[in-house]
Enzyme design. Structure first.
Site, short mmCIF file in Angstrom:
data_model
loop_
_atom_site.label_atom_id
_atom_site.label_comp_id
_atom_site.label_asym_id
_atom_site.label_seq_id
_atom_site.Cartn_x
_atom_site.Cartn_y
_atom_site.Cartn_z
N HIS A 181 1.08 -1.31 0.06
CA HIS A 181 0.23 0.05 0.25
C HIS A 181 0.93 1.34 -0.07
O HIS A 181 0.38 2.27 -0.50
CB HIS A 181 -0.90 0.02 1.08
CG HIS A 181 -2.12 -0.84 0.71
ND1 HIS A 181 -3.36 0.02 0.78
CD2 HIS A 181 -2.47 -2.16 0.78
CE1 HIS A 181 -4.58 -1.22 0.62
NE2 HIS A 181 -3.78 -2.35 0.62
N ASP A 182 1.84 1.08 0.70
CA ASP A 182 2.86 2.27 0.59
C ASP A 182 3.70 2.47 -0.85
O ASP A 182 3.44 3.84 -1.42
CB ASP A 182 3.96 2.30 1.49
CG ASP A 182 4.76 3.51 1.74
OD1 ASP A 182 4.25 4.40 1.50
OD2 ASP A 182 6.06 3.43 2.48
N SER A 224 -0.97 -15.97 0.19
CA SER A 224 -1.03 -17.31 0.91
C SER A 224 -1.05 -17.19 2.26
O SER A 224 -1.24 -18.28 2.88
CB SER A 224 0.52 -18.06 0.43
OG SER A 224 0.71 -19.09 1.41
#
Length: 334
Positions: free
Chosen positions: A72-73, A199
């Site tokens: 997200h960064d 995963s």
């Protein structure tokens, strides 16, 4: 050889011999590098790793959060910790976006930051904490060790309006996902490997009930669909309800190639997961990773390193935040 030319060559050689020393003493003048804090805060990486271990022992899901934080960064504009900024007057937090739904454990980034501030104030960036905690979190999840460079600086603004352009949602196609990663220099093979992060951890039912109700998606393994309906028994779950399902039921907290094996058995949780196994651009890599965990680990390491180096702020750009939640002129007046 003329004396003047000989002297010039000697001078050039001398410069290149001194260059590594110059970069050590003046790291702000360079791009990202390994062991950036070797002189300014020698214990920085050790402190981050110990904090990651401590937090994992108390809250195991923090390790998964660190991996998601990096995505997200770094996908949105730059690896600059912009997503950690809280909403303040005139600036809305990226965390307020629907694309940040389900993200947790932000407060523990500041736990790590506080430990670093006690050791060497105003030295280690929040962006580097995001990168190194992801690296160490991956190891806590049984994943590979990744050589990750440091030297990032922190953004002074958030990019709320940009988030939807860069963070795919759960209904997006594999084409959209490939396009996003290609835009930051990650190839198809690397993208397939990065999606292997699915995963570990779990997904909120809100993101997958459209594959179960009113009728079950025919691409889902029937037995797996029954498991999912047991986990998500209603077509309209509340976003606040603690209802979730796992992509990998066998090793849900181990970052391994079980994810790809499940895809080949039609046990992909999200649409993008299942498309990964059927799209001709990605299917060969899914098959190869399902067959060879070592190959998956190698490609995952390569792609994570690339992701962590997307367009970082360095040198005089940005700042080193004292509090990861606020740019400095806010943190000092709180």
């Amino acid at each position: 050889m003329a004396a003047k030319e000989h002297h010039h060559l000697l001078s050039s050689s001398f410069f290149f011999l001194l260059l590594p020393l110059f970069l050590q003493f003046y790291p702000g003048e360079s791009q990202l590098q390994l062991n950036y804090y070797a002189r300014s805060c020698p214990k920085a990486e050790e402190i981050i790793k110990q904090q990651v271990i401590n937090l994992y022992n108390k809250h195991r899901n923090t390790a998964v959060s660190w991996v998601r934080n990096l995505f997200h960064d770094c996908v949105v504009k730059s690896c600059d910790a912009s997503f950690l900024l809280k909403t303040v007057k005139g600036m809305e937090s990226e965390q307020a976006s629907e694309r940040s739904f389900g993200m947790i454990n932000f407060k523990y980034v500041n736990t790590i930051k506080d430990a670093l501030e006690n050791e060497c104030p105003m030295t280690v960036s929040c962006a580097d904490i995001v990168a190194l905690s992801a690296r160490d979190g991956i190891e806590m999840l049984g994943g590979p060790h990744i050589e990750m460079k440091t030297g990032r600086r922190d953004s002074k603004k958030s990019y709320f309006t940009e988030v939807e352009n860069f963070i795919p949602n759960h209904n997006d196609s594999i084409s959209k996902v490939l396009s996003v990663f290609q835009s930051i220099g990650i190839d198809v093979e690397g993208t397939v490997a990065l999606l292997g992060a699915h995963s570990v951890g779990s997904f909120h039912c809100v993101n997958l009930v459209h594959r179960l109700y009113p009728t079950v998606d025919p691409t889902l393994n029937p037995a797996y669909a029954e498991y999912l309906k047991g986990r998500c028994p209603t077509p309209n779950p509340s976003p606040k309800a603690v209802l979730y399902a796992r992509n990998d039921r066998e090793t849900p907290m181990i970052l391994d190639n079980s994810y790809y094996k499940n895809l080949l058995n039609n046990k992909g949780l999200l649409i993008v997961d299942q498309e990964l196994a059927s799209d001709p651009r990605t299917a060969p890599f899914v098959e190869k990773m399902a067959a060879d965990n070592g190959y998956f680990r190698k490609q995952f390491s390569r792609a994570m390193a690339l992701l962590s180096e997307n367009n970082p702020l360095t040198g005089d750009q940005g700042e080193i935040r004292k509090d990861c939640r606020y740019v400095n002129h806010f943190s000092y007046v709180k």
